[in-house]
Design a protein around this motif. Structure first.
Motif, PDB file in Angstrom:
ATOM      1  N   GLU A   1      -5.952  18.762 -11.744  1.00  6.71           N
ATOM      2  CA  GLU A   1      -5.047  17.367 -13.423  1.00  6.71           C
ATOM      3  C   GLU A   1      -4.868  15.423 -12.383  1.00  6.71           C
ATOM      4  O   GLU A   1      -4.311  14.967 -12.910  1.00  6.71           O
ATOM      5  CB  GLU A   1      -3.951  18.030 -14.045  1.00  6.71           C
ATOM      6  N   LEU A   2      -4.275  15.606 -11.377  1.00  8.82           N
ATOM      7  CA  LEU A   2      -4.214  14.698 -10.517  1.00  8.82           C
ATOM      8  C   LEU A   2      -5.815  13.397 -10.403  1.00  8.82           C
ATOM      9  O   LEU A   2      -6.099  13.930 -10.207  1.00  8.82           O
ATOM     10  CB  LEU A   2      -4.094  14.788  -8.878  1.00  8.82           C
ATOM     11  N   PRO A   3      -5.072  12.320 -11.275  1.00  3.22           N
ATOM     12  CA  PRO A   3      -6.119  11.761 -11.065  1.00  3.22           C
ATOM     13  C   PRO A   3      -6.180  10.530 -10.005  1.00  3.22           C
ATOM     14  O   PRO A   3      -5.552  11.180  -8.807  1.00  3.22           O
ATOM     15  CB  PRO A   3      -5.424  10.149 -11.765  1.00  3.22           C
ATOM     16  N   THR A   4      -6.589  10.187  -9.313  1.00  2.00           N
ATOM     17  CA  THR A   4      -7.232   9.914  -8.157  1.00  2.00           C
ATOM     18  C   THR A   4      -6.357   8.165  -7.952  1.00  2.00           C
ATOM     19  O   THR A   4      -6.506   7.483  -8.969  1.00  2.00           O
ATOM     20  CB  THR A   4      -9.006   8.960  -7.592  1.00  2.00           C
ATOM     21  N   VAL A   5      -6.111   6.844  -7.129  1.00  2.76           N
ATOM     22  CA  VAL A   5      -5.593   6.427  -7.133  1.00  2.76           C
ATOM     23  C   VAL A   5      -5.971   5.372  -7.847  1.00  2.76           C
ATOM     24  O   VAL A   5      -5.572   4.431  -8.789  1.00  2.76           O
ATOM     25  CB  VAL A   5      -4.442   6.286  -5.808  1.00  2.76           C
ATOM     26  N   ALA A   6      -7.422   5.101  -7.746  1.00  2.78           N
ATOM     27  CA  ALA A   6      -8.314   4.263  -7.863  1.00  2.78           C
ATOM     28  C   ALA A   6      -8.251   4.538  -9.414  1.00  2.78           C
ATOM     29  O   ALA A   6      -7.999   3.225 -10.062  1.00  2.78           O
ATOM     30  CB  ALA A   6      -9.966   4.640  -7.054  1.00  2.78           C
ATOM     31  N   GLU A   7      -8.429   5.133  -9.496  1.00  5.07           N
ATOM     32  CA  GLU A   7      -8.760   5.747 -11.448  1.00  5.07           C
ATOM     33  C   GLU A   7      -7.771   5.578 -12.137  1.00  5.07           C
ATOM     34  O   GLU A   7      -7.358   5.010 -13.516  1.00  5.07           O
ATOM     35  CB  GLU A   7      -9.266   6.937 -11.640  1.00  5.07           C
ATOM     36  N   ALA A   8      -6.497   5.734 -11.522  1.00  9.46           N
ATOM     37  CA  ALA A   8      -4.588   5.518 -11.726  1.00  9.46           C
ATOM     38  C   ALA A   8      -4.672   3.696 -11.784  1.00  9.46           C
ATOM     39  O   ALA A   8      -3.777   3.504 -11.960  1.00  9.46           O
ATOM     40  CB  ALA A   8      -3.835   6.775 -10.904  1.00  9.46           C
ATOM     41  N   GLY A   9      -4.870   3.112 -11.283  1.00 14.83           N
ATOM     42  CA  GLY A   9      -4.774   1.183 -11.826  1.00 14.83           C
ATOM     43  C   GLY A   9      -5.327   0.705 -10.733  1.00 14.83           C
ATOM     44  O   GLY A   9      -4.748  -0.583 -10.342  1.00 14.83           O
ATOM     45  N   VAL A  10      -5.636   1.088  -9.169  1.00 13.92           N
ATOM     46  CA  VAL A  10      -5.759   0.560  -8.202  1.00 13.92           C
ATOM     47  C   VAL A  10      -7.409   0.671  -7.562  1.00 13.92           C
ATOM     48  O   VAL A  10      -7.610   1.632  -6.685  1.00 13.92           O
ATOM     49  CB  VAL A  10      -4.660   0.610  -7.112  1.00 13.92           C
ATOM     50  N   PRO A  11      -8.127   0.468  -8.194  1.00 15.62           N
ATOM     51  CA  PRO A  11      -9.864   0.289  -8.013  1.00 15.62           C
ATOM     52  C   PRO A  11      -9.376  -0.115  -6.933  1.00 15.62           C
ATOM     53  O   PRO A  11      -9.198  -1.145  -5.853  1.00 15.62           O
ATOM     54  CB  PRO A  11     -10.172  -0.979  -8.971  1.00 15.62           C
ATOM     55  N   GLY A  12     -10.642   0.636  -5.909  1.00 21.14           N
ATOM     56  CA  GLY A  12     -11.253   0.958  -4.449  1.00 21.14           C
ATOM     57  C   GLY A  12      -9.998   1.253  -4.129  1.00 21.14           C
ATOM     58  O   GLY A  12     -10.998   1.364  -2.344  1.00 21.14           O
ATOM     59  N   PHE A  13      -9.133   1.689  -3.688  1.00 28.13           N
ATOM     60  CA  PHE A  13      -7.629   2.645  -2.792  1.00 28.13           C
ATOM     61  C   PHE A  13      -9.182   3.991  -2.843  1.00 28.13           C
ATOM     62  O   PHE A  13      -8.887   4.206  -3.415  1.00 28.13           O
ATOM     63  CB  PHE A  13      -6.863   2.927  -3.541  1.00 28.13           C
ATOM     64  N   ASP A  14      -8.980   4.220  -1.592  1.00 24.09           N
ATOM     65  CA  ASP A  14      -9.610   5.861  -0.640  1.00 24.09           C
ATOM     66  C   ASP A  14      -9.432   5.477   0.823  1.00 24.09           C
ATOM     67  O   ASP A  14      -9.722   4.789   1.742  1.00 24.09           O
ATOM     68  CB  ASP A  14     -11.199   5.067  -0.800  1.00 24.09           C
TER      69      ASP A  14
ATOM     70  N   ALA B   1      -2.173   4.985   5.006  1.00 22.80           N
ATOM     71  CA  ALA B   1      -2.394   5.196   3.452  1.00 22.80           C
ATOM     72  C   ALA B   1      -0.991   3.903   2.459  1.00 22.80           C
ATOM     73  O   ALA B   1      -1.148   3.717   1.813  1.00 22.80           O
ATOM     74  CB  ALA B   1      -1.979   6.241   2.807  1.00 22.80           C
ATOM     75  N   GLY B   2      -0.212   3.959   3.334  1.00 20.05           N
ATOM     76  CA  GLY B   2       1.562   3.192   2.578  1.00 20.05           C
ATOM     77  C   GLY B   2       0.642   2.009   2.305  1.00 20.05           C
ATOM     78  O   GLY B   2       0.898   1.177   1.593  1.00 20.05           O
ATOM     79  N   GLU B   3       0.532   1.800   4.338  1.00 11.09           N
ATOM     80  CA  GLU B   3       0.005   0.491   3.800  1.00 11.09           C
ATOM     81  C   GLU B   3      -1.258  -0.360   3.166  1.00 11.09           C
ATOM     82  O   GLU B   3      -0.931  -1.564   2.639  1.00 11.09           O
ATOM     83  CB  GLU B   3       0.076   0.045   5.689  1.00 11.09           C
ATOM     84  N   LEU B   4      -1.724   0.364   2.843  1.00 10.53           N
ATOM     85  CA  LEU B   4      -2.851  -0.784   2.133  1.00 10.53           C
ATOM     86  C   LEU B   4      -2.537  -0.323   1.002  1.00 10.53           C
ATOM     87  O   LEU B   4      -2.424  -1.041  -0.075  1.00 10.53           O
ATOM     88  CB  LEU B   4      -4.156   1.095   2.165  1.00 10.53           C
ATOM     89  N   PHE B   5      -1.834   0.923   0.466  1.00  9.14           N
ATOM     90  CA  PHE B   5      -0.963   0.514  -1.086  1.00  9.14           C
ATOM     91  C   PHE B   5      -0.068  -0.245  -1.073  1.00  9.14           C
ATOM     92  O   PHE B   5      -0.364  -1.257  -2.655  1.00  9.14           O
ATOM     93  CB  PHE B   5       0.113   1.688  -1.186  1.00  9.14           C
ATOM     94  N   LYS B   6       0.711  -1.309  -0.543  1.00  9.97           N
ATOM     95  CA  LYS B   6       0.898  -2.307  -0.647  1.00  9.97           C
ATOM     96  C   LYS B   6       0.267  -2.827   0.050  1.00  9.97           C
ATOM     97  O   LYS B   6       0.773  -3.827  -1.531  1.00  9.97           O
ATOM     98  CB  LYS B   6       2.628  -1.774   0.762  1.00  9.97           C
ATOM     99  N   GLN B   7      -0.679  -3.847   0.385  1.00  7.57           N
ATOM    100  CA  GLN B   7      -1.110  -5.033   0.597  1.00  7.57           C
ATOM    101  C   GLN B   7      -2.557  -4.722  -0.967  1.00  7.57           C
ATOM    102  O   GLN B   7      -2.693  -6.060  -1.426  1.00  7.57           O
ATOM    103  CB  GLN B   7      -2.688  -4.800   1.785  1.00  7.57           C
ATOM    104  N   MET B   8      -2.967  -3.598  -1.671  1.00 10.34           N
ATOM    105  CA  MET B   8      -3.562  -3.518  -2.456  1.00 10.34           C
ATOM    106  C   MET B   8      -2.712  -4.070  -4.139  1.00 10.34           C
ATOM    107  O   MET B   8      -2.652  -4.083  -5.040  1.00 10.34           O
ATOM    108  CB  MET B   8      -4.106  -2.294  -2.494  1.00 10.34           C
TER     109      MET B   8
END
Length: 319
Positions: free
Chosen positions: A230-243, A163-170
Motif C-alpha cells: 500500500e505504500l507508494p515510492t518516494v518518487a511516485e509520492a512527489g519526488v521524481p528520481g528518488f532512489d 537517504a535523508g541528505e538526498l531527500f533534503k537536497q531533492m
C-alpha cells in the motif's frame, strides 16, 4: 634458500588447506557490528538460523557495536582466517572508509567478500503524533517548520543518513541529522518523539509500523515492496528520481581459503531459500540475493566508488 622458503610457505598452507576441505567441523560465529534489533542483526540471525540445516553446524551471533560498525569490523579483520569468524554488515562497509582517513583496516583488502544476503529498500517513517500522512505532508511540514525537524539514522553515512541528505537536497528542505549506534536506539527515540523522521530499513521498523508506533509514508526504491504494497515510492509520492536502498552481506577475514568462502556462500543461498527464511525475508521487504563471492567482490568495489562520490558531493564528513 629460495626453494627452502617456498617449501616452508607451502608446508604452512597444508594445515589450512586441510581445514578448508573439512570445514565446518564446529560452530563458527557471525560478528554483527551493531546492537541487537537493527536490520543487520535481524538479517544476520535469519541466515544463522538456517545454517544447521544448510551446513550441519550452528552459528553463534555476537553483537560488537560502535563507531558505525568499525569496532566489530576491526575484530573480524584481525581474526584468524580459519573459517571461525565472519562479518555480517550493511552497505556502510563500503561507505565508512571515505569518512575516516585513520581507519584501522582496509575495507576491501582486509576482507574476502562471501555473498550479499539481501537488498532492502528503506521506508520513510515519522512519529505518529505529527500531522503528517504523506510525503507531500512531510515536505510541507518541513518547509513550514524550518530548523525544528531532525532525522535519525543508524550511524553517520549509513544508508539512512544518505537517504535523508538526498531527500533534503531533492526537496529543498532542512533537517538536522542525529546519528545513533544502530537502528534500534534510533527507532526508540523516534517513537519517543525526540526526533521526527527516519529513513529506516524495513526489517527494523516494520514491527513498529504494524503496531502503530510509527507511521510509514513511502519506500525509497523505484518499485513498491511486497511487504507494504500500500505504500507508494518516494518518487511516485512527489519526488521524481528518488532512489536509494541498502544491502547486507557477509565477509571473511583476508586470506580465508576460498573453499571455505564458497562453502559458506552455498550454505547462505540454501539458508535464505528455505521456506521459513524466505517468508521472513519477504515480510521484511528484503529481496534475497546470495550471489557468488566473485560477483559480490565486484559489487563491493563498484559500491565503494559510488558511495565515495556521493559522500564527496554531499559534503558528508566523519565528524
Amino acid at each position: 634458500m629460495r626453494f627452502t622458503r617456498r617449501a616452508g610457505f607451502a608446508a604452512a598452507l597444508l594445515p589450512m588447506a586441510a581445514r578448508a576441505q573439512t570445514w565446518p567441523t564446529r560452530p563458527f560465529r557471525f560478528v554483527i557490528p551493531y546492537p541487537p534489533g537493527g536490520p543487520t542483526d535481524i538479517l544476520g540471525r535469519v541466515v544463522a538460523l538456517g545454517m544447521p540445516a544448510a551446513i550441519g553446524q550452528s552459528v553463534v551471533v555476537e553483537n560488537r557495536a560502535g563507531a558505525s560498525g568499525v569496532i566489530g569490523s576491526q575484530e573480524v579483520a584481525r581474526a584468524a582466517p580459519d573459517g571461525q569468524t565472519f562479518l555480517v554488515n550493511a552497505s556502510i562497509h563500503t561507505i565508512i572508509p571515505h569518512l575516516n582517513r585513520a581507519m584501522p583496516f582496509d575495507a576491501l583488502a582486509d576482507f574476502v567478500p562471501v555473498t550479499m544476503i539481501a537488498r532492502v529498500p528503506l521506508m520513510v517513517v515519522v512519529n505518529p503524533a505529527l500531522p503528517i500522512q504523506t510525503i507531500a505532508d512531510l515536505i510541507a511540514w518541513l518547509r513550514a517548520n524550518p530548523g525544528r525537524a531532525s532525522f535519525a539514522s543508524s550511524g553517520n553515512a549509513a544508508a539512512p543518513h544518505l537517504a535523508g541528505e538526498l531527500f533534503k537536497q531533492m526537496t529543498d528542505t532542512q533537517m538536522q541529522h542525529i546519528p545513533y549506534r544502530g537502528s534500534g536506539p534510533a527507532i526508540a527515540d523516534l517513537m519517543a518523539g525526540n526526533v521526527q523522521v527516519m529513513f529506516d530499513s524495513i526489517p527494523s521498523s516494520a514491527g513498529a509500523v504494524r503496531a502503530g508506533q510509527l507511521r510509514a509514508l513511502a519506500v525509497t526504491s523505484t518499485t513498491r515492496t511486497a511487504a507494504f504494497p500500500e505504500l507508494p515510492t518516494v518518487a511516485e509520492a512527489g519526488v521524481p528520481g528518488f532512489d536509494i536502498s541498502t544491502w547486507y552481506g557477509i565477509w571473511a577475514p583476508a586470506r580465508t581459503p576460498m573453499p571455505i568462502v564458497e562453502r559458506l556462500q552455498q550454505a547462505t543461498a540454501s539458508a535464505v531459500a528455505a521456506p521459513e527464511a524466505a517468508a521472513r525475508l519477504a515480510s521484511l521487504g528484503a529481496e534475497p540475493v546470495a550471489d557468488t563471492p566473485a560477483q559480490f567482490a565486484a559489487f563491493c568495489r563498484s559500491e565503494y566508488d559510488r558511495w565515495g562520490a556521493l559522500v564527496r558531493t554531499a559534503g558528508i564528513t566523519g565528524d
